[in-house]
Design a protein around this motif. Sequence first.
Motif, mmCIF file in Angstrom:
data_model
loop_
_atom_site.group_PDB
_atom_site.id
_atom_site.type_symbol
_atom_site.label_atom_id
_atom_site.label_comp_id
_atom_site.label_asym_id
_atom_site.label_seq_id
_atom_site.Cartn_x
_atom_site.Cartn_y
_atom_site.Cartn_z
ATOM 1 N N GLY A 107 -0.324 0.278 17.466
ATOM 2 C CA GLY A 107 1.105 0.234 17.187
ATOM 3 C C GLY A 107 1.413 0.759 15.793
ATOM 4 O O GLY A 107 0.667 1.558 15.225
ATOM 5 N N THR A 108 2.514 0.274 15.236
ATOM 6 C CA THR A 108 2.945 0.699 13.900
ATOM 7 C C THR A 108 2.815 -0.469 12.939
ATOM 8 O O THR A 108 3.299 -1.563 13.220
ATOM 9 N N PRO A 109 2.172 -0.281 11.781
ATOM 10 C CA PRO A 109 2.047 -1.375 10.805
ATOM 11 C C PRO A 109 3.414 -1.818 10.287
ATOM 12 O O PRO A 109 4.309 -0.994 10.061
ATOM 13 N N ARG A 110 3.555 -3.122 10.081
ATOM 14 C CA ARG A 110 4.787 -3.696 9.533
ATOM 15 C C ARG A 110 4.451 -4.430 8.241
ATOM 16 O O ARG A 110 3.628 -5.355 8.248
ATOM 17 N N LEU A 111 5.083 -4.022 7.165
ATOM 18 C CA LEU A 111 4.857 -4.633 5.853
ATOM 19 C C LEU A 111 5.879 -5.723 5.598
ATOM 20 O O LEU A 111 7.069 -5.562 5.902
ATOM 21 N N THR A 112 5.418 -6.818 5.016
ATOM 22 C CA THR A 112 6.298 -7.905 4.596
ATOM 23 C C THR A 112 6.048 -8.157 3.113
ATOM 24 O O THR A 112 4.940 -8.534 2.718
ATOM 25 N N SER A 113 7.098 -7.951 2.314
ATOM 26 C CA SER A 113 6.944 -8.112 0.868
ATOM 27 C C SER A 113 8.317 -8.288 0.250
ATOM 28 O O SER A 113 9.342 -7.905 0.839
ATOM 29 N N PRO A 114 8.389 -8.883 -0.949
ATOM 30 C CA PRO A 114 9.675 -8.967 -1.653
ATOM 31 C C PRO A 114 10.087 -7.581 -2.147
ATOM 32 O O PRO A 114 9.247 -6.694 -2.320
ATOM 33 N N LYS A 115 11.377 -7.417 -2.369
ATOM 34 C CA LYS A 115 11.853 -6.148 -2.924
ATOM 35 C C LYS A 115 11.588 -6.065 -4.421
ATOM 36 O O LYS A 115 11.422 -4.970 -4.961
ATOM 37 N N LEU A 116 11.555 -7.258 -5.064
ATOM 38 C CA LEU A 116 11.390 -7.299 -6.514
ATOM 39 C C LEU A 116 10.117 -8.070 -6.863
ATOM 40 O O LEU A 116 9.773 -9.055 -6.199
ATOM 41 N N LEU A 117 9.466 -7.638 -7.922
ATOM 42 C CA LEU A 117 8.271 -8.327 -8.410
ATOM 43 C C LEU A 117 8.321 -8.321 -9.926
ATOM 44 O O LEU A 117 8.396 -7.264 -10.555
ATOM 45 N N GLU A 118 8.293 -9.538 -10.506
ATOM 46 C CA GLU A 118 8.387 -9.665 -11.957
ATOM 47 C C GLU A 118 7.014 -9.520 -12.592
ATOM 48 O O GLU A 118 6.001 -9.999 -12.058
ATOM 49 N N VAL A 119 6.997 -8.860 -13.724
ATOM 50 C CA VAL A 119 5.753 -8.688 -14.472
ATOM 51 C C VAL A 119 5.201 -10.062 -14.850
ATOM 52 O O VAL A 119 5.926 -10.931 -15.328
ATOM 53 N N GLY A 120 3.906 -10.244 -14.610
ATOM 54 C CA GLY A 120 3.264 -11.516 -14.932
ATOM 55 C C GLY A 120 3.349 -12.544 -13.827
ATOM 56 O O GLY A 120 2.755 -13.613 -13.938
#
Length: 604
Positions: free
Chosen positions: A218-231
Amino acid sequence: MALLKAWPKLSLNLMVFAVTFSGAPGITWIEPPNPVTILGGTLVVKCSTDCDQPLLIGLETQLGKTPEDNGTRWRAFRLKNITQDSLLLCFANCNDKGQMLHSTNVTVIQPPEHVKLELPPRWILVGQNFTLRCQVWGGKPRQNLTLALLRGSQELSRQAVSEQDPRKVAEVTFTATARIEDHGVNFSCRAELDLQPQRLGLYQKSSAPMELHTFGLGTPRLTSPKLLEVGKEENVSCEIDELFPVENAQIHLSLGGRSLSSSVTRSQDMLRATAIAAIEEGDREGQWELTCIVTLGDQNREGRENLTIYSFPLPKLVISEPNVSEGTLVNVTCEARTGAKVYINGTLQSPGEIAQLSLKVTEEHDGSWITCQAVLEVLGEQLWRNKSQKLLVQCEYCLLITNSLCCPGRLGLPGLSTTNPVFRWPTAGRGQVSWELELARGDPADPAVQSRWKPHPSSGLCPESDQRSLPLGVPLKVSRAHGGRYRCTATSHRGQAAKYVTVTIEKSPRDSVPVIMGVLLVVGLAVLAGTIAALCLRQSKRRGSYEPQKRRGSYEPQKRRGSYEPQMRRGSYEPQKRRGSYEPQMRRGSFELQMQPLKDPQAD
């Protein structure tokens, strides 16, 4: 016709060509029509004609021949040691029809030499049509050659080759649909040269087996936040389903080209990878690409998403004097990163990165919080950061000392009052009391003044003659030793308040009550004991009198004549001995009292 024997093969072929197009009437044929033999084999051919009285029937060939048999219209010849394909020319001479000719070739059998199977890419998507190509080298006569496609040992299809030139490669194609059950199965091609009708056997040759791999992807589906803070750290995951075979698939996560350490789980037709994405201090801000790659055999599937990296530390809050006296002017400064808006206690003080506020503190500001808020907008999302600090305002206070069993006595700061309050506690052992310390601002006599000392001071209560302090707010059992003069102190960085108090231990009117009750209890017990003793003595007398035993030779007085002996009244009560009661025994050598009945004076 003897001259024909010396002709070369080319001349023989030219004669066949000339006779074929000469238009001579009549029919001549050869049996078998397509003769086949093995290498070095022997072959019998028969030339026949429809001429009633042929003058001559013969066979011309480069091969060695001998007459085998003959008839009116036919003649047979034996061909020996056939090592190569040769042309046979059969002729018949008739009086009325002239010369008749028929030619054919003797084919020397060549079994299939090599067979090859060509598969498409080894991994084929389930449900997709694919083509297999079978090739064969050698094998003649080609009209007897076929190619078959096999799945394991099962024959799926068979086709005859179209290329009749044995010097060229013959090829046959097959079309099939990939299925899940085809995964890992061996396919092969088999060439067959079937000469069984000529009683020359069946010649077979197979290709090397090739394993077919089918897959579902099939097609891979990514799940992640749109923002990531340094540290900071965030969980990211990639999942793919409709996957077959799962055990052969690999999955890989990376962020900005950096490989992420992933935890991989598999179940039926699903594959999932989970990792922690973290950006260290000093890394660039902006767009980073999160990539998921799933590999199955020679097939790849990719999923990509952009992750925005940002840095947003807490704002800097500076209060000139966080611990001040009322009436002091306090300066507040709030500073945040570039691009943020700054608020102080919810009010926008500056659209830029720095905000300032001056505040003259009063008693109402004591214990309040100063909050610095920074707001940063990233990708249309507002991010908040807060930092707070407590403001402490110092005031002037008076000292109060209270006793839990008495009305409170109040003491002012040194110099404000000279009164030494006296506390009267109950007699020792009567109860428990505790000291409590209160601090009031202003005049302690004013009921409107109820604010506490800010901050609460350290305090102590010590006897004047002893440096050991007594605990405040802890119940204390009263004894006469607690009487005396005490010094109560309260200390903070603003100063110290101290005062002496006098504690007097005196008797309470209520102290005689327990004594009276004790006396009454003793008297009651004594009366009860006397009553019980009188009842016991009375029972003993009613049971009878006792008379002592006379000793030998002792004097015994005689009753006077006419003396009175009382009789027990009829119906009078005579106590019985209790069962198990104690009856004293006479010791040896002691005298024994004998009970004797009294005489009735009327009996005389």
